[in-house]
Design an enzyme around this catalytic site. Structure first.
Site, PDB file in Angstrom:
ATOM      1  N   SER A 101     -12.154  -6.682   1.825  1.00 45.32           N
ATOM      2  CA  SER A 101     -13.101  -6.177   2.821  1.00 45.32           C
ATOM      3  C   SER A 101     -14.030  -7.284   3.313  1.00 45.32           C
ATOM      4  O   SER A 101     -13.579  -8.214   3.987  1.00 45.32           O
ATOM      5  CB  SER A 101     -13.876  -4.999   2.215  1.00 45.32           C
ATOM      6  OG  SER A 101     -14.588  -4.289   3.190  1.00 45.32           O
ATOM      7  N   HIS A 139      -9.124   2.308   1.697  1.00 39.86           N
ATOM      8  CA  HIS A 139      -9.865   1.054   1.566  1.00 39.86           C
ATOM      9  C   HIS A 139     -10.106   0.653   0.113  1.00 39.86           C
ATOM     10  O   HIS A 139      -9.952  -0.521  -0.252  1.00 39.86           O
ATOM     11  CB  HIS A 139     -11.203   1.193   2.297  1.00 39.86           C
ATOM     12  CG  HIS A 139     -11.849  -0.107   2.650  1.00 39.86           C
ATOM     13  ND1 HIS A 139     -11.359  -0.958   3.616  1.00 39.86           N
ATOM     14  CD2 HIS A 139     -12.973  -0.708   2.171  1.00 39.86           C
ATOM     15  CE1 HIS A 139     -12.138  -2.008   3.726  1.00 39.86           C
ATOM     16  NE2 HIS A 139     -13.115  -1.889   2.847  1.00 39.86           N
ATOM     17  N   ASP A 197      -6.565   3.766   5.385  1.00 35.90           N
ATOM     18  CA  ASP A 197      -7.811   3.010   5.405  1.00 35.90           C
ATOM     19  C   ASP A 197      -8.562   3.281   6.702  1.00 35.90           C
ATOM     20  O   ASP A 197      -8.067   2.987   7.789  1.00 35.90           O
ATOM     21  CB  ASP A 197      -7.503   1.516   5.270  1.00 35.90           C
ATOM     22  CG  ASP A 197      -8.729   0.681   4.931  1.00 35.90           C
ATOM     23  OD1 ASP A 197      -9.842   1.079   5.313  1.00 35.90           O
ATOM     24  OD2 ASP A 197      -8.560  -0.362   4.292  1.00 35.90           O
TER      25      ASP A 197
END
Length: 369
Positions: free
Chosen positions: A120, A345, A312
């Protein structure tokens, strides 16, 4: 400990050997966490499921980075976390100072070029740095999990609503609330922290997010429902892992950092922080608009491993395809893409089966580079 050129003191932790006790005989690997987290994200599962331990058990020299403002990297050469000036940074500074300092330190300690793994925010730091030709001479390869570069197509309505609301008076009020909190920890909580941990927040920020939840008809009654609404529904994270994450709690970040993310959503670009007026941008950059990070400037022969999931909501498939378009000239034999359809995610760092789905392919990639 390593000190950045702008004065922040960062903590790097090391796993120099696996459970066998045999010293690492493979190159160093630097692990860089995402926002609201720290190095614990790579260790929170069992040793057979956590990437940090898995790499060490497979002979890699593992280094764990902690970005500025987090529990283990809260120092500065002249500022204190209770000073608002301490929090005057966004991911621009993380890419320009934190990542190069961490890479240089690992290189200096080991004498070897390193593999990099980011999740991320950790991917955004790397992409921005690499596009500016930073740290490339010490980097063997980069594995980017849930890559963040473009955010304007994110499919989370809650995230979009929050990003588009962070303008004008509401931003000023939230910023004032955070900076006048009676807790040093809360000083660092960014505007969007409640997107993941609503229960951990209070006051004006909580009321702000409750209003957005109501407008978008999204269930924000619990941490798990809120996390799913923002990051996507995880497929493979056990309740015990989520309990460990919840008990550990979110790590601080800067308000300015979260405002920068909001700008990415609203403006559809990957650019430096926008100070809001041509005059202010001219003062900081010498031009009326923030400079853009050009992804096509990343060297075509840099080995890249990109892993993104079909569920995600932040590193969503459409935005990742935009990134792939910017990397269209990348050498085909230097770019590996992994797409587990069921992954959201947080699965990339917390899923119980990530060792087979993601980490084994990463080590195969490392062995070739």
């Amino acid at each position: 400990m390593v000190t950045t050129t702008d004065g922040y003191i960062l903590s790097l932790q090391r796993i120099p050997a696996g459970r066998s006790g045999v010293t690492a005989d493979k190159p160093p690997v630097l692990l860089q966490h995402g926002v609201f987290s720290d190095a614990a994200t790579w260790l929170v599962n069992t040793p057979d499921q956590s990437l940090g331990f898995i790499l060490a058990d497979n002979g890699y020299d593992v280094w764990l980075a902690n970005t500025r403002g987090t529990k283990y990297s809260s120092g500065h050469t002249s500022l204190n976390p209770s000073d608002p000036a301490y929090w005057d940074w966004s991911w621009d500074e993380l890419a320009a100072y934190d990542l190069p300092a961490s890479v240089q330190y690992v290189y200096d300690q080991t004498g070897q070029n390193l593999h990099y793994v980011g999740h991320s925010l950790g991917t955004l730091m790397a992409l921005a740095a690499f596009s500016k030709q930073q740290s490339l001479n010490m980097t063997r390869s980069a594995a980017l999990l849930s890559p963040i570069a473009y955010l304007d197509q994110i499919i989370t309505l809650l995230g979009k609503a929050a990003a588009y609301s962070m303008i004008g008076d509401v931003t000023i009020n939230i910023y004032y609330h955070i900076l006048t909190s009676d807790s040093d920890k809360n000083l660092a909580y960014g505007v969007l922290i409640v997107l993941f941990f609503l229960i951990a927040s209070r006051g004006a920020v909580t009321n702000f997010m409750k209003g957005i939840c109501k407008i978008t008809n999204i269930d924000c009654s619990s941490e798990s429902s809120l996390m799913s609404a923002i990051a996507g529904p995880p497929c493979c994270i056990s309740p015990s892992t989520m309990d460990a994450v919840r008990n550990y709690g979110p790590q601080p970040t800067a308000t300015k950092n979260m405002l920068h993310f909001a700008q990415m959503v609203r403006q559809g670009t990957i650019a430096m922080y926008d100070y809001g007026s041509e005059d202010d941008n001219n003062e900081h950059y010498g031009q009326p608009t923030p400079p853009v990070y050009n992804m096509s400037c990343i060297p075509n022969d840099l080995p890249l491993f990109l892993a993104h999931g079909g569920q995600d909501y932040l590193s969503d498939p459409a935005d990742v395809q935009t990134l792939m378009g910017a990397l269209s000239d990348h050498d085909a034999d230097k770019l590996v893409v992994l797409y587990p359809e069921e992954y959201a995610h947080l699965d990339f760092t917390l899923a119980g089966n990530a060792n087979q789905v993601v980490y084994d392919p990463i080590m195969g990639f490392f062995s070739l580079n």
